[in-house]
Write an enzyme that holds these catalytic residues in place. Structure first.
Site, PDB file in Angstrom:
ATOM      1  N   VAL A  11      36.454 -10.308  12.120  1.00  0.00           N
ATOM      2  CA  VAL A  11      35.643  -9.407  12.947  1.00  0.00           C
ATOM      3  C   VAL A  11      35.944  -9.630  14.429  1.00  0.00           C
ATOM      4  O   VAL A  11      36.145  -8.676  15.192  1.00  0.00           O
ATOM      5  CB  VAL A  11      34.135  -9.614  12.645  1.00  0.00           C
ATOM      6  CG1 VAL A  11      33.256  -8.896  13.668  1.00  0.00           C
ATOM      7  CG2 VAL A  11      33.809  -9.118  11.241  1.00  0.00           C
ATOM      8  N   ARG A 153      35.098  -2.026   7.783  1.00  0.00           N
ATOM      9  CA  ARG A 153      35.585  -2.370   6.439  1.00  0.00           C
ATOM     10  C   ARG A 153      36.975  -2.958   6.564  1.00  0.00           C
ATOM     11  O   ARG A 153      37.785  -2.468   7.358  1.00  0.00           O
ATOM     12  CB  ARG A 153      35.698  -1.103   5.562  1.00  0.00           C
ATOM     13  CG  ARG A 153      34.380  -0.491   5.182  1.00  0.00           C
ATOM     14  CD  ARG A 153      34.605   0.934   4.717  1.00  0.00           C
ATOM     15  NE  ARG A 153      35.208   1.730   5.799  1.00  0.00           N
ATOM     16  CZ  ARG A 153      35.617   2.987   5.667  1.00  0.00           C
ATOM     17  NH1 ARG A 153      35.522   3.591   4.514  1.00  0.00           N
ATOM     18  NH2 ARG A 153      36.154   3.635   6.693  1.00  0.00           N
ATOM     19  N   ASN A 207      24.447  -3.041   3.826  1.00  0.00           N
ATOM     20  CA  ASN A 207      25.382  -3.583   2.845  1.00  0.00           C
ATOM     21  C   ASN A 207      24.771  -3.643   1.446  1.00  0.00           C
ATOM     22  O   ASN A 207      25.441  -3.362   0.456  1.00  0.00           O
ATOM     23  CB  ASN A 207      25.863  -4.974   3.275  1.00  0.00           C
ATOM     24  CG  ASN A 207      27.115  -4.883   4.126  1.00  0.00           C
ATOM     25  OD1 ASN A 207      27.582  -3.792   4.423  1.00  0.00           O
ATOM     26  ND2 ASN A 207      27.654  -6.019   4.517  1.00  0.00           N
ATOM     27  N   LEU A 249      30.674   5.811  -5.065  1.00  0.00           N
ATOM     28  CA  LEU A 249      30.281   6.087  -6.449  1.00  0.00           C
ATOM     29  C   LEU A 249      31.491   5.933  -7.362  1.00  0.00           C
ATOM     30  O   LEU A 249      31.586   6.595  -8.384  1.00  0.00           O
ATOM     31  CB  LEU A 249      29.692   7.497  -6.559  1.00  0.00           C
ATOM     32  CG  LEU A 249      28.306   7.698  -5.928  1.00  0.00           C
ATOM     33  CD1 LEU A 249      27.840   9.144  -6.103  1.00  0.00           C
ATOM     34  CD2 LEU A 249      27.260   6.747  -6.531  1.00  0.00           C
ATOM     35  N   CYS A 259      31.932  -9.806   2.111  1.00  0.00           N
ATOM     36  CA  CYS A 259      30.619  -9.354   2.620  1.00  0.00           C
ATOM     37  C   CYS A 259      29.577  -9.116   1.532  1.00  0.00           C
ATOM     38  O   CYS A 259      28.531  -9.766   1.534  1.00  0.00           O
ATOM     39  CB  CYS A 259      30.796  -8.086   3.441  1.00  0.00           C
ATOM     40  SG  CYS A 259      31.668  -8.386   4.974  1.00  0.00           S
ATOM     41  N   LYS A 319      40.209  -5.521  -2.672  1.00  0.00           N
ATOM     42  CA  LYS A 319      40.392  -4.068  -2.619  1.00  0.00           C
ATOM     43  C   LYS A 319      41.769  -3.826  -2.020  1.00  0.00           C
ATOM     44  O   LYS A 319      42.404  -4.768  -1.532  1.00  0.00           O
ATOM     45  CB  LYS A 319      39.291  -3.423  -1.796  1.00  0.00           C
ATOM     46  CG  LYS A 319      39.323  -3.731  -0.305  1.00  0.00           C
ATOM     47  CD  LYS A 319      38.255  -2.910   0.405  1.00  0.00           C
ATOM     48  CE  LYS A 319      38.473  -2.923   1.893  1.00  0.00           C
ATOM     49  NZ  LYS A 319      37.481  -2.128   2.600  1.00  0.00           N
ATOM     50  N   ARG A 326      38.957 -13.214  -0.909  1.00  0.00           N
ATOM     51  CA  ARG A 326      37.623 -13.830  -0.984  1.00  0.00           C
ATOM     52  C   ARG A 326      36.709 -13.034  -1.921  1.00  0.00           C
ATOM     53  O   ARG A 326      36.597 -11.827  -1.817  1.00  0.00           O
ATOM     54  CB  ARG A 326      37.010 -13.929   0.419  1.00  0.00           C
ATOM     55  CG  ARG A 326      37.666 -15.016   1.264  1.00  0.00           C
ATOM     56  CD  ARG A 326      37.131 -15.026   2.661  1.00  0.00           C
ATOM     57  NE  ARG A 326      37.512 -13.830   3.402  1.00  0.00           N
ATOM     58  CZ  ARG A 326      37.054 -13.528   4.608  1.00  0.00           C
ATOM     59  NH1 ARG A 326      36.180 -14.320   5.208  1.00  0.00           N
ATOM     60  NH2 ARG A 326      37.463 -12.438   5.228  1.00  0.00           N
TER      61      ARG A 326
HETATM   62  C1  UDX Z   1      31.845  -3.838   3.451  1.00  0.00           C
HETATM   63  C2  UDX Z   1      31.080  -2.686   4.137  1.00  0.00           C
HETATM   64  O1  UDX Z   1      31.607  -1.427   3.654  1.00  0.00           O
HETATM   65  C3  UDX Z   1      31.237  -2.762   5.648  1.00  0.00           C
HETATM   66  O2  UDX Z   1      30.463  -1.738   6.266  1.00  0.00           O
HETATM   67  C4  UDX Z   1      30.738  -4.142   6.104  1.00  0.00           C
HETATM   68  O3  UDX Z   1      30.932  -4.277   7.501  1.00  0.00           O
HETATM   69  C5  UDX Z   1      31.458  -5.262   5.375  1.00  0.00           C
HETATM   70  O4  UDX Z   1      31.335  -5.068   3.960  1.00  0.00           O
HETATM   71  P1  UDX Z   1      34.398  -4.405   2.898  1.00  0.00           P
HETATM   72  O5  UDX Z   1      33.870  -5.637   2.236  1.00  0.00           O
HETATM   73  O6  UDX Z   1      35.562  -4.519   3.816  1.00  0.00           O
HETATM   74  O7  UDX Z   1      33.220  -3.706   3.756  1.00  0.00           O
HETATM   75  O8  UDX Z   1      34.836  -3.387   1.746  1.00  0.00           O
HETATM   76  P2  UDX Z   1      34.278  -2.065   1.054  1.00  0.00           P
HETATM   77  O9  UDX Z   1      35.264  -0.976   1.256  1.00  0.00           O
HETATM   78  O10 UDX Z   1      32.896  -1.757   1.422  1.00  0.00           O
HETATM   79  O11 UDX Z   1      34.342  -2.497  -0.486  1.00  0.00           O
HETATM   80  C6  UDX Z   1      33.583  -3.591  -0.977  1.00  0.00           C
HETATM   81  C7  UDX Z   1      33.788  -3.753  -2.466  1.00  0.00           C
HETATM   82  O12 UDX Z   1      33.175  -2.686  -3.174  1.00  0.00           O
HETATM   83  C8  UDX Z   1      35.251  -3.768  -2.907  1.00  0.00           C
HETATM   84  O13 UDX Z   1      35.412  -4.795  -3.860  1.00  0.00           O
HETATM   85  C9  UDX Z   1      35.462  -2.412  -3.540  1.00  0.00           C
HETATM   86  O14 UDX Z   1      36.440  -2.425  -4.536  1.00  0.00           O
HETATM   87  C10 UDX Z   1      34.075  -2.135  -4.127  1.00  0.00           C
HETATM   88  N1  UDX Z   1      33.779  -0.706  -4.282  1.00  0.00           N
HETATM   89  C11 UDX Z   1      33.646   0.100  -3.205  1.00  0.00           C
HETATM   90  C12 UDX Z   1      33.577  -0.183  -5.557  1.00  0.00           C
HETATM   91  O15 UDX Z   1      33.674  -0.893  -6.565  1.00  0.00           O
HETATM   92  N2  UDX Z   1      33.261   1.147  -5.687  1.00  0.00           N
HETATM   93  C13 UDX Z   1      33.116   1.961  -4.615  1.00  0.00           C
HETATM   94  O16 UDX Z   1      32.808   3.152  -4.824  1.00  0.00           O
HETATM   95  C14 UDX Z   1      33.328   1.431  -3.338  1.00  0.00           C
END
Ligand code: UDX
Length: 434
Positions: A11, A153, A207, A249, A259, A319, A326
């Site tokens: 960050v 993100r 979150n 979704l 996070c 992702k 992590r």
């Molecule tokens: C998240 C928040 O989106 C962000 O606003 C915050 O500042 C930090 O945490 P991040 O952890 O980078 O960001 O990833 P994000 O894109 O939100 O995905 C988080 C997890 O959810 C991933 O493992 C992703 O695969 C999963 N996910 C996301 C799903 O399984 N389905 C979805 O529809 C969206």
């Protein structure tokens, strides 16, 4: 403006580079001397699209500098951002020792009015503690504390910072609010100014709501599997309601990352400490864990015994578009397969070096391409939805496998096409058409 960022991790570094890009003079501080050396050489210790260029350009333009000295950092900035890690304690609550240490360390160097901004994700009421700490170690210091949660993100951090959905800060001082508005003036986004406690709560609430959305759709995916409905159509249908929206979704193996798992545990912990336990979030956690467990059950059901089975796994990062492992569900899956005796050959476009360095790394084989990972495999698992996995030659991959069983944990591929190619194709919440 002159800005300082203490903590040059994910960050801190990205925020610093983006602030510099819009014209501020930014000094990034970190107590890790080797990291600061790396950054000074123009190298970036993490993979984040667009970040390396931004850092190089702004260092060259003299708007971005790096130091290990907190004193130098505090002297530089009128606004000092704290962006240090807030790791979890074993009980899920947040370990705030780094925040407390920074508050103590900056206190003696505050020799003119400063705004101290907490950007790390912290439980509600942390701002009050930071202010108390600075006051204790520097009773004459002139400062205000502000909470400024970050919503970026990973994988799209630069975009999210340059073009945010919203900017939120919490401040109990007009003087600090005026300076914060100046910091964010170059960014075109709706601004919400609240009190400090509300800003801190917004981050945890946002979150956990997103994680709730993911667990909600994952729970429905199980009902779809039991009833023959199609999760993609259901998600589309409910998401067309503008009050619900299509985002977040996507059913799959569940959420991971640095996070969501941590922040939800922390939100549960602080709600319990406040005497208002947020029990709904425990269900969100349970559904998330169950989603992986039942996926592994399906692999077991197909292969009967996992021991000695060659399983190709595509994707290790939590992702796509990041090298971050992590709390990656993909890594958790690999670990569980390996523990049961499966021989895992993994491929990930960005995460393999980090995976190899983990304790489990020595028990994983790594391939140079998705195709290579699949050769001779009893089954192929897609654990992270990297777009390049869609564009491989599936008929050739099918030929190279020992048995063409494909588990798509992220619903990346089209079931009809995969079955036409001759795969025994399994996915999440989409009907099986035999
Ligand atoms: C998240 C928040 O989106 C962000 O606003 C915050 O500042 C930090 O945490 P991040 O952890 O980078 O960001 O990833 P994000 O894109 O939100 O995905 C988080 C997890 O959810 C991933 O493992 C992703 O695969 C999963 N996910 C996301 C799903 O399984 N389905 C979805 O529809 C969206």
């Amino acid at each position: 403006m002159k800005l300082t960022i203490i903590g040059s991790g994910y960050v801190g570094l990205t925020t610093g580079a983006c602030f510099a890009e819009v014209g501020h003079e930014v000094m990034c501080v970190d107590n890790d001397a080797s990291k600061i050396e790396t950054l000074r050489r123009g190298e970036i210790p993490i993979y984040e699209p667009g970040l390396a260029d931004l850092v190089t350009q702004n260092v060259a333009a003299d708007r971005l500098s790096f130091t290990t000295s907190t004193a130098e950092g505090v002297a530089h900035g009128d606004v000092v951002f704290i962006a240090v890690p807030t790791p979890p304690n074993p009980d899920g609550s947040v370990d705030l020792r780094f925040i407390e240490k920074v508050a103590r360390e900056i206190a003696p160097h505050i020799d003119s009015y400063k705004v101290i901004v907490d950007k790390s994700t912290v439980p509600v009421k942390t701002g009050e503690k930071v202010a108390e700490t600075i006051q204790r170690y520097a009773p004459d210091a002139k400062f205000d504390v502000v909470s400024n949660p970050e919503f970026l993100r990973e994988g799209s951090a630069v975009h999210d910072l340059m073009k945010p959905d919203r900017i939120v800060f919490g401040s109990n001082s007009d003087r600090a609010s005026a300076l914060m508005k100046k910091v964010y003036e170059p960014f075109v986004a709706p601004l919400l100014v609240t009190d400090i406690n509300s800003a801190e709560l917004i981050k945890h609430a946002a979150n956990s709501f997103l994680a709730l959305k993911i667990s909600y759709i994952n729970a429905i995916s199980e009902i779809c599997e039991a009833s023959g409905a199609d999760i993609e159509r259901v998600a589309e249908g409910i998401g067309m309601d503008s009050r619900i929206g299509q985002a977040f979704l996507n059913a799959g193996l569940g959420y991971g990352g640095s996070c969501f798992p941590k922040d939800i545990a922390a939100f549960i912990a602080i709600s319990e400490q406040l005497g208002t336990p947020f029990t709904l979030l425990k269900e969100v956690q349970k559904i998330n864990a169950h989603q992986l467990d039942r996926f592994i059950d399906r692999i077991r059901k197909s292969l009967w015994v996992l021991e000695e089975k060659k399983i190709a796994v595509w994707g290790l990062t939590f992702k796509p578009h990041t090298d971050d492992l992590r709390s990656s569900v993909a890594m958790e899956l690999v670990e569980k397969l390996v523990v049961e005796g499966a021989v895992v050959t993994a491929y990930d476009p960005k995460g393999m070096d980090r995976a190899a360095a983990l304790p489990i790394g020595s028990r994983i084989r790594f391939a140079n391409s998705p195709e290579e990972a699949a050769v001779g495999a009893d089954a192929l698992v897609i654990a992270t939805e990297w777009p390049e996995f869609e564009h491989v030659n599936f008929p050739r991959i099918r030929e190279s496998m020992l048995s063409p069983i494909l588990f798509d944990g992220r619903n990346l591929l089209d079931p009809t096409t995969m079955r036409k190619f001759g795969f025994d194709y399994h996915c999440i919440g989409r009907p099986k058409m035999d």
